[in-house]
Design a protein around this motif. Structure first.
Motif, mmCIF file in Angstrom:
data_model
loop_
_atom_site.group_PDB
_atom_site.id
_atom_site.type_symbol
_atom_site.label_atom_id
_atom_site.label_comp_id
_atom_site.label_asym_id
_atom_site.label_seq_id
_atom_site.Cartn_x
_atom_site.Cartn_y
_atom_site.Cartn_z
ATOM 1 N N TRP A 1 10.206 6.327 7.551
ATOM 2 C CA TRP A 1 9.082 5.544 7.035
ATOM 3 C C TRP A 1 8.966 5.641 5.517
ATOM 4 O O TRP A 1 8.160 4.944 4.909
ATOM 5 N N ARG A 2 9.806 6.499 4.904
ATOM 6 C CA ARG A 2 9.785 6.591 3.450
ATOM 7 C C ARG A 2 10.663 5.532 2.802
ATOM 8 O O ARG A 2 10.530 5.254 1.612
ATOM 9 N N LEU A 3 11.587 4.947 3.586
ATOM 10 C CA LEU A 3 12.591 4.035 3.034
ATOM 11 C C LEU A 3 11.951 2.724 2.605
ATOM 12 O O LEU A 3 11.057 2.197 3.275
ATOM 13 N N PRO A 4 12.423 2.143 1.483
ATOM 14 C CA PRO A 4 11.789 0.914 0.978
ATOM 15 C C PRO A 4 12.037 -0.299 1.878
ATOM 16 O O PRO A 4 11.224 -1.223 1.897
ATOM 17 N N ASP A 5 13.160 -0.296 2.628
ATOM 18 C CA ASP A 5 13.482 -1.469 3.446
ATOM 19 C C ASP A 5 12.830 -1.424 4.818
ATOM 20 O O ASP A 5 13.001 -2.365 5.616
ATOM 21 N N PHE A 6 12.127 -0.334 5.099
ATOM 22 C CA PHE A 6 11.483 -0.243 6.408
ATOM 23 C C PHE A 6 10.393 -1.306 6.501
ATOM 24 O O PHE A 6 9.607 -1.495 5.569
ATOM 25 N N ASP A 7 10.367 -1.968 7.647
ATOM 26 C CA ASP A 7 9.406 -3.053 7.849
ATOM 27 C C ASP A 7 8.104 -2.475 8.407
ATOM 28 O O ASP A 7 8.054 -2.009 9.542
ATOM 29 N N HIS A 8 7.066 -2.475 7.570
ATOM 30 C CA HIS A 8 5.775 -1.939 8.014
ATOM 31 C C HIS A 8 4.753 -3.050 8.222
ATOM 32 O O HIS A 8 3.538 -2.799 8.178
ATOM 33 N N SER A 9 5.272 -4.260 8.434
ATOM 34 C CA SER A 9 4.352 -5.389 8.584
ATOM 35 C C SER A 9 3.469 -5.243 9.811
ATOM 36 O O SER A 9 2.379 -5.807 9.881
ATOM 37 N N GLY A 10 3.919 -4.484 10.769
ATOM 38 C CA GLY A 10 3.113 -4.303 11.974
ATOM 39 C C GLY A 10 2.098 -3.181 11.865
ATOM 40 O O GLY A 10 1.326 -2.937 12.806
ATOM 41 N N TRP A 11 2.122 -2.482 10.741
ATOM 42 C CA TRP A 11 1.161 -1.382 10.572
ATOM 43 C C TRP A 11 -0.227 -1.939 10.261
ATOM 44 O O TRP A 11 -0.377 -2.997 9.641
ATOM 45 N N GLU A 12 -1.217 -1.170 10.678
ATOM 46 C CA GLU A 12 -2.589 -1.554 10.357
ATOM 47 C C GLU A 12 -2.954 -1.066 8.955
ATOM 48 O O GLU A 12 -2.340 -0.143 8.424
ATOM 49 N N GLN A 13 -3.929 -1.735 8.375
ATOM 50 C CA GLN A 13 -4.411 -1.320 7.057
ATOM 51 C C GLN A 13 -5.640 -0.422 7.231
ATOM 52 O O GLN A 13 -6.617 -0.811 7.857
ATOM 53 N N VAL A 14 -5.555 0.793 6.642
ATOM 54 C CA VAL A 14 -6.608 1.811 6.779
ATOM 55 C C VAL A 14 -6.882 2.413 5.403
ATOM 56 O O VAL A 14 -5.957 2.567 4.590
ATOM 57 N N SER A 15 -8.141 2.771 5.184
ATOM 58 C CA SER A 15 -8.505 3.431 3.921
ATOM 59 C C SER A 15 -7.858 4.804 3.846
ATOM 60 O O SER A 15 -7.861 5.573 4.816
ATOM 61 N N THR A 16 -7.301 5.101 2.693
ATOM 62 C CA THR A 16 -6.666 6.416 2.508
ATOM 63 C C THR A 16 -7.688 7.552 2.442
ATOM 64 O O THR A 16 -7.307 8.727 2.490
ATOM 65 N N SER A 17 -8.979 7.234 2.351
ATOM 66 C CA SER A 17 -9.998 8.288 2.251
ATOM 67 C C SER A 17 -10.192 9.026 3.569
ATOM 68 O O SER A 17 -10.640 10.174 3.590
ATOM 69 N N ILE A 18 -9.875 8.374 4.681
ATOM 70 C CA ILE A 18 -10.018 8.953 6.024
ATOM 71 C C ILE A 18 -11.434 9.513 6.194
ATOM 72 O O ILE A 18 -11.657 10.707 6.411
ATOM 73 N N THR A 19 -12.422 8.641 6.078
ATOM 74 C CA THR A 19 -13.806 9.038 6.299
ATOM 75 C C THR A 19 -14.107 8.992 7.792
ATOM 76 O O THR A 19 -13.259 8.615 8.613
ATOM 77 N N VAL A 20 -15.331 9.361 8.156
ATOM 78 C CA VAL A 20 -15.738 9.315 9.561
ATOM 79 C C VAL A 20 -15.664 7.885 10.085
ATOM 80 O O VAL A 20 -15.213 7.633 11.213
#
Length: 704
Positions: free
Chosen positions: A62-81
């Motif tokens: 998942w660190r590679l630049p060519d990895f396709d993360h289009s299916g990933w969800e968008q989440v805040s990096t703050s990881i709040t409640v």
């Protein structure tokens, strides 16, 4: 600079909100464009969006630049409640962000600044690891949380698409959430040179402020603690030391948060801050009461319970305090400030010592704190740090002035005491020397007194040896003498001499003073009396004795004397300065006073003395005495006087001569209560005997 750094963070947060809205418009890819234009702001920062593409779990690909993360969800990096409702967070996961780099920014040094991070992270750019913040762990035991504070430099090597991937773990996310903190991270890009300068400046300013203000407070703490240890009755020094000590640690921790390298450190520092804030306020109030109150008022304990309860609750149960709780706490602090102002005002009204100085510092401090509260509620504009600094410095300066004044007064009193001690020491030394000299003089005087006593005793023996050892015998008369001396050598004198013509000459004298010189006068008088008494008359005898005393050339030495020449039926009497003789006439029962005035012997030898011829019938009694008898004092300093002597003499005139003398001696002893005499007493009684009357049984003179 601290304020400037905080403004940078606020500005970055605003930009983050803007970019978040743009990114969230994309359903599949979290993306940001960067260029030199993006750095064209006062703080040279490029905010990164708060929401990144996210996947739970751990996969190195998942660190590679060519990895396709289009299916990933968008989440805040703050990881709040709230973020946990949209993300499947299990303690570890990957975040990816697409960055479109403009050619203008290629090769320009940038840095990734960690705004906050409560976990561990590995940061990759285009598949290559840039940084490692802490140690990422698949399980809690492997994780080492770390908040990086140092600038980390990197560059975009080519224009176009770049992928920033973050492998992140935070297994203690529930711990952070319970204490009001988020469990994730927030990053921004910043011009590297600007970041390095700003980071260095922040560290420098924080360190200076931390050391300077904490150091000043510690100095005051130590000084007042020592003052208390040296003088424990001044309890205000102890409470001021506790106040400044807790305030110093509180100030130190306030800046130390800026150097914390993990979320757990931040939480620990916040807990200590809450407890120390309560302790500082409590010690401050106790210090104010100690200044102006003899006893602690009840409201102090109420404030103490409330402050400690709130601090413990916040520190260990809820760092994320609700708004209403903050409002309640602000009202408690407001009540605290009002109470402090009341204490100071009452002290000023009652004119307590140093009230104006303490009052100024406390008033300035409480005023600044009140302004800070108003700023918190947007009721007043201003910089909180400025007012906090002003109030603190004002309070410390007021205490410094008060301390200096107290030390100055103490030194002044000590200087005065030292002068007193020095003077007292000098007086003590002088007194000791005087005592030693007096002791030496006393010993010398004691030795001299012993010598004189011995000499006087010898003179006494000589004096007594010159007095008759028996009473005279003369046909038809009963004669008796008595002497009581006031000192070892008396000034009184009596004597008798039988003439060739059958007469008897009796002398009774009183030399001035007492002691050895008086004894010398007596010896001279006796010598002249025994030599000339049988050859010349009374008047010539007085003149010869007067010339003899005069020729001794001793100032102020005189002698009073009465001479009696007894013949068959009359007595010739001559007096030189003696008390009047008293004669009792038995036939009539009357008392006659024979007054013959004349100067004492030794004063004027050619003085015309007088002589009187007194007829003596049977039963008549003549009394002659020295002035020591009527001048005898009792305890009330009253003299015996002639009237009492005459009264006693009249009552005892029918007795023989010796018994009459005993009656007069008893009168004297009763009057003086057998106390010491101030002058010699000499008495002579001459009684004309009746036919067949016996002479006194005692055949000797009396000397006491």
């Amino acid at each position: 600079m601290v304020v400037r750094y905080q403004i940078i963070n606020v500005f970055a947060a605003l930009l983050l909100l803007t970019f978040t809205a743009v990114v969230q418009a994309s359903q599949f890819d979290a993306r940001v464009e960067v260029s030199m234009v993006s750095l064209d702001n006062p703080y040279r920062v490029i905010p990164l969006p708060s929401s990144w593409n996210y996947a739970s779990g751990d996969n190195p690909d998942w660190r590679l630049p060519d990895f396709d993360h289009s299916g990933w969800e968008q989440v805040s990096t703050s990881i709040t409640v709230n973020d946990l409702q949209f993300a499947d967070w299990t303690g570890i996961g990957w975040f990816r962000l697409t960055i479109d780099a403009d050619s203008s920014i290629v090769g320009h040094p940038l840095s990734l600044e960690v705004i906050t991070q409560n976990g561990a992270a590995e940061v990759f750019l285009n598949g290559e690891q840039l940084y490692e913040f802490g140690r990422v762990g698949s399980i809690p035991a492997e994780e080492l949380s770390h908040h990086e504070r140092k600038p980390r430099v990197f560059t975009f090597k080519y224009p176009g698409r770049h992928v920033l991937a973050v492998r992140y773990s935070s297994h203690n996310y529930e711990y952070y959430h319970e204490r009001g903190l988020h469990a994730g991270f927030r990053y921004i890009l910043q011009d590297a040179n600007h970041h390095i300068d700003a980071s260095f400046e922040q560290t420098r300013v924080f360190t200076i402020y931390q050391a300077f203000f904490s150091g000043i407070l510690i100095v005051f703490c130590v000084v007042h603690l020592l003052l208390f240890l040296f003088y424990r009755r001044k309890k205000e020094n102890l409470y001021y030391a506790l106040f400044t000590g807790s305030f110093a640690v509180l100030n130190f921790l306030n800046y130390q948060i800026g150097f914390a390298i993990s979320g757990s450190q931040v939480i620990t520092l916040l807990q200590f801050q809450l407890l120390l804030r309560a302790a500082t306020i409590i010690y401050f109030m106790r210090f104010a009461y100690a200044l102006f109150y003899e006893f602690v008022p009840k409201q102090f304990w109420v404030f103490t319970v409330i402050m400690l309860s709130d601090a413990v609750y916040r520190a260990f149960f809820s760092l994320n305090t609700p708004v209403y709780s903050e409002i309640i706490m602000d009202f408690i602090l407001l009540a605290f400030y009002i109470e402090i102002i009341r204490v100071v005002v009452m002290a000023v009204v009652r004119k307590k010592e140093g009230a104006w100085i303490f009052g100024f510092g406390i008033a300035l401090f409480t005023t600044c704190q009140a302004i800070i509260i108003l700023i918190n509620y947007d009721l007043l504009a201003g910089i909180q740090e400025l007012y906090g600094l002003t109030g603190t410095i004002g309070l410390l300066l007021a205490m410094s002035v008060s301390l200096s004044r107290s030390v100055a007064l103490t030194n002044k009193r000590l200087a005065s005491k030292l002068i007193e001690v020095r003077e007292l020491s000098q007086k003590t030394i002088a007194q000791e020397r005087l005592n030693q000299q007096q002791e030496l003089d006393r010993k010398i005087l004691e030795l001299d007194n012993r010598r004189k006593t011995q000499e006087l005793e010898e003179a006494r023996k000589l004096q007594l040896s010159m007095l008759p050892t028996r009473k005279p015998r003369f046909d038809g008369y009963d004669v008796a003498f008595h002497m009581t001396t006031a000192t070892e050598v008396g000034g009184d004198y009596y004597d008798f001499s039988n003439g060739q013509n059958g007469s008897l000459t009796v002398a009774l004298g009183d030399a001035t003073g007492h002691g050895l010189k008086a004894g010398m006068v007596v010896a001279t008088a006796k010598s002249y009396f025994q030599t000339f008494a049988g050859e010349v008359g009374n008047l010539d005898l007085l003149r010869k004795i007067s010339v003899g005393i005069k020729n001794m050339n001793i100032r102020m030495l005189y002698m009073s004397m009465t001479l009696l020449r007894l013949e068959r039926d009359h007595i010739k009497i001559t007096s030189a300065g003696m008390p009047p003789a008293i004669i009792f006439r038995e036939k009539t029962g009357e008392i006659d006073h024979i007054i013959l005035k004349g100067l004492p012997l030794g004063s004027k030898p050619d003085y015309p003395y007088c002589e009187q011829n007194i007829s003596m019938d049977e039963g008549d009694t003549l009394l002659v005495f020295s002035d020591g008898l009527p001048e005898a004092f009792n305890h009330q300093r009253q003299m015996l006087e002639t009237e009492r002597i005459v009264d006693t003499f009249r009552k005892s005139a029918s007795l023989n001569a010796h018994e009459i003398i005993e009656t007069l001696v008893s009168l004297t002893a009763s009057w003086t209560d057998s106390g010491p005499l101030h002058d010699d007493i000499t008495i002579a009684v001459i009684r004309k005997k009746k036919n067949g009357q016996l002479t006194s049984a005692v055949d000797a003179t009396q000397i006491v």
